[in-house]
Design an enzyme around this catalytic site. Structure first.
Site, PDB file in Angstrom:
ATOM      1  N   LYS A  14       1.069  -1.117   0.041  1.00 37.69           N
ATOM      2  CA  LYS A  14       0.237  -0.157   0.356  1.00 37.69           C
ATOM      3  C   LYS A  14       0.792   0.591   0.169  1.00 37.69           C
ATOM      4  CE  LYS A  14      -2.949  -1.123   4.081  1.00 37.69           C
ATOM      5  NZ  LYS A  14      -1.680  -2.883   4.015  1.00 37.69           N
ATOM      6  N   ARG A  89      -9.899   1.025   8.355  1.00 41.29           N
ATOM      7  CA  ARG A  89      -9.738  -0.967   8.386  1.00 41.29           C
ATOM      8  C   ARG A  89     -10.674  -1.454   9.699  1.00 41.29           C
ATOM      9  NH1 ARG A  89      -3.730   0.529   8.764  1.00 41.29           N
ATOM     10  NH2 ARG A  89      -2.576  -1.248   8.606  1.00 41.29           N
ATOM     11  N   ARG A 128      10.849  -6.550   5.670  1.00 42.00           N
ATOM     12  CA  ARG A 128      11.204  -5.865   6.222  1.00 42.00           C
ATOM     13  C   ARG A 128      11.709  -5.373   7.358  1.00 42.00           C
ATOM     14  NH1 ARG A 128       6.008  -2.523   5.446  1.00 42.00           N
ATOM     15  NH2 ARG A 128       4.962  -3.349   7.715  1.00 42.00           N
ATOM     16  N   ARG A 134      11.242  -2.332  12.297  1.00 44.93           N
ATOM     17  CA  ARG A 134       9.973  -1.982  13.229  1.00 44.93           C
ATOM     18  C   ARG A 134       9.454  -3.089  13.732  1.00 44.93           C
ATOM     19  NH1 ARG A 134       5.085  -0.486   8.551  1.00 44.93           N
ATOM     20  NH2 ARG A 134       3.725  -1.239  10.171  1.00 44.93           N
ATOM     21  N   ARG A 145      -1.149  -9.371  13.003  1.00 45.09           N
ATOM     22  CA  ARG A 145      -1.922  -8.360  12.432  1.00 45.09           C
ATOM     23  C   ARG A 145      -2.805  -9.443  11.184  1.00 45.09           C
ATOM     24  NH1 ARG A 145       3.143  -6.281  10.483  1.00 45.09           N
ATOM     25  NH2 ARG A 145       2.270  -4.558   9.232  1.00 45.09           N
TER      26      ARG A 145
HETATM   27  P1  ATP Z   1       1.910  -2.156   5.714  1.00 46.72           P
HETATM   28  O1  ATP Z   1       1.748  -0.379   5.213  1.00 46.72           O
HETATM   29  O2  ATP Z   1       3.239  -2.102   4.828  1.00 46.72           O
HETATM   30  O3  ATP Z   1       0.872  -2.756   4.529  1.00 46.72           O
HETATM   31  P2  ATP Z   1       0.824  -2.576   7.504  1.00 46.72           P
HETATM   32  O4  ATP Z   1      -0.976  -2.134   6.886  1.00 46.72           O
HETATM   33  O5  ATP Z   1       0.682  -3.355   9.007  1.00 46.72           O
HETATM   34  O6  ATP Z   1       1.784  -3.035   6.492  1.00 46.72           O
HETATM   35  P3  ATP Z   1       0.500   0.020   8.551  1.00 46.72           P
HETATM   36  O7  ATP Z   1      -0.815   0.379   8.077  1.00 46.72           O
HETATM   37  O8  ATP Z   1       2.093   0.735   8.321  1.00 46.72           O
HETATM   38  O9  ATP Z   1       1.111  -1.294   8.787  1.00 46.72           O
HETATM   39  O10 ATP Z   1       0.097   0.235  10.187  1.00 46.72           O
HETATM   40  C1  ATP Z   1       0.570   0.251  11.276  1.00 46.72           C
HETATM   41  C2  ATP Z   1      -0.522  -0.649  12.140  1.00 46.72           C
HETATM   42  O11 ATP Z   1      -0.783   0.926  13.064  1.00 46.72           O
HETATM   43  C3  ATP Z   1      -1.007  -0.961  12.198  1.00 46.72           C
HETATM   44  O12 ATP Z   1      -1.146  -2.804  13.011  1.00 46.72           O
HETATM   45  C4  ATP Z   1      -2.180  -1.115  13.119  1.00 46.72           C
HETATM   46  O13 ATP Z   1      -1.694  -1.168  14.967  1.00 46.72           O
HETATM   47  C5  ATP Z   1      -2.117   0.864  13.439  1.00 46.72           C
HETATM   48  N1  ATP Z   1      -3.253   2.001  12.208  1.00 46.72           N
HETATM   49  C6  ATP Z   1      -2.614   2.254  11.260  1.00 46.72           C
HETATM   50  N2  ATP Z   1      -4.219   2.599  10.689  1.00 46.72           N
HETATM   51  C7  ATP Z   1      -4.600   1.926  11.339  1.00 46.72           C
HETATM   52  C8  ATP Z   1      -6.391   2.772  11.375  1.00 46.72           C
HETATM   53  N3  ATP Z   1      -6.780   2.748  10.278  1.00 46.72           N
HETATM   54  N4  ATP Z   1      -7.012   1.924  12.840  1.00 46.72           N
HETATM   55  C9  ATP Z   1      -6.166   1.391  13.787  1.00 46.72           C
HETATM   56  N5  ATP Z   1      -5.116   0.712  13.873  1.00 46.72           N
HETATM   57  C10 ATP Z   1      -4.510   1.245  12.644  1.00 46.72           C
HETATM   58 MG    MG Z   2       2.445   0.934   5.096  1.00 46.09          MG
END
Ligand code: ATP
Ligand code: MG
Length: 190
Positions: A14, A89, A128, A134, A145
């Site tokens: 993403k 999410r 990563r 991270r 996750r």
């Molecule tokens: P990637 O970006 O590689 O797809 P990812 O989706 O797991 O990985 P991030 O989007 O960076 O990682 O989010 C990291 C963490 O931040 C999530 O695991 C969650 O705990 C929190 N987080 C981020 N966005 C939200 C959201 N919209 N609602 C709730 N928690 C969130």
């Molecule tokens: Mg990300």
């Protein structure tokens, strides 16, 4: 106004694709993960709260997350549109986003589902983690996750299908090809 939701499991690319698409169309890129990590780095109260969820692979509570996003949106000036990376999410977040955009006379143009096989996701995230440092990119938290993704986030696929916004994107393979496919889909919809 072009408002894109980029959707997909953790590790689906993403962030990478958002940056490329944001650059091409002159959009603001809002990554909720980046916003939260910046708060953690600054050591704010919000950062401390967020860390307690992130380190265990859990989602930040909806109410808090919605307030954060609303503040970020209020801070945008002269925007040509936004690419939402990591938000929504949950169904609740999707409903609130719809509401927030409606209040601004806007809507989500398109939701792009970056589809990547589970084994590839785990491999990408473990790799990563070795470089990014991270704390949530270790195998145990990655599995947590992915569970949370399947339970709480996947229902958004049907929700956006019902809203007529859903587009499937083949998310494994060459990075540039994936961007090309995304742009093709955007061109058709905008
Ligand atoms: P990637 O970006 O590689 O797809 P990812 O989706 O797991 O990985 P991030 O989007 O960076 O990682 O989010 C990291 C963490 O931040 C999530 O695991 C969650 O705990 C929190 N987080 C981020 N966005 C939200 C959201 N919209 N609602 C709730 N928690 C969130
Ligand atoms: Mg990300």
């Amino acid at each position: 106004m072009l408002n894109i939701v980029i959707f997909g499991a953790p590790g689906s690319g993403k962030g990478t694709q958002s940056e490329r698409v944001a650059e091409k169309y002159g959009l603001n890129h809002i990554s909720t993960g980046d916003v939260l990590r910046a708060e953690i780095k600054k050591g704010t109260e919000l950062g401390k709260t967020a860390q307690q969820f992130i380190d265990f692979g859990q989602l930040i509570p909806d109410e808090l997350m919605i307030d954060i996003l609303s503040d970020v949106l209020d801070g945008l000036k002269d925007s040509r549109g936004v690419i939402f990376d990591g938000f929504p999410r949950t169904i609740k977040q999707a409903e609130e986003l719809k509401e927030m955009l409606n209040m601004r006379g806007q809507e989500v143009t398109i939701m792009l589902d970056l589809d990547v096989p589970e084994e590839e996701l785990i491999e990408r995230l473990v790799n990563r983690g070795k470089k990014s440092g991270r704390a949530d990119d270790n195998e145990e938290t990655i599995r947590k996750r992915l569970d949370v993704y399947h339970q709480k986030t996947c229902p958004l696929i049907d929700w956006y299908k019902k809203n007529g916004k859903y587009e499937h994107i083949e998310g494994s393979g060459d990075l540039v090809k994936i961007t090309d496919e995304i742009c093709e889909v955007i061109e058709k919809k905008k």
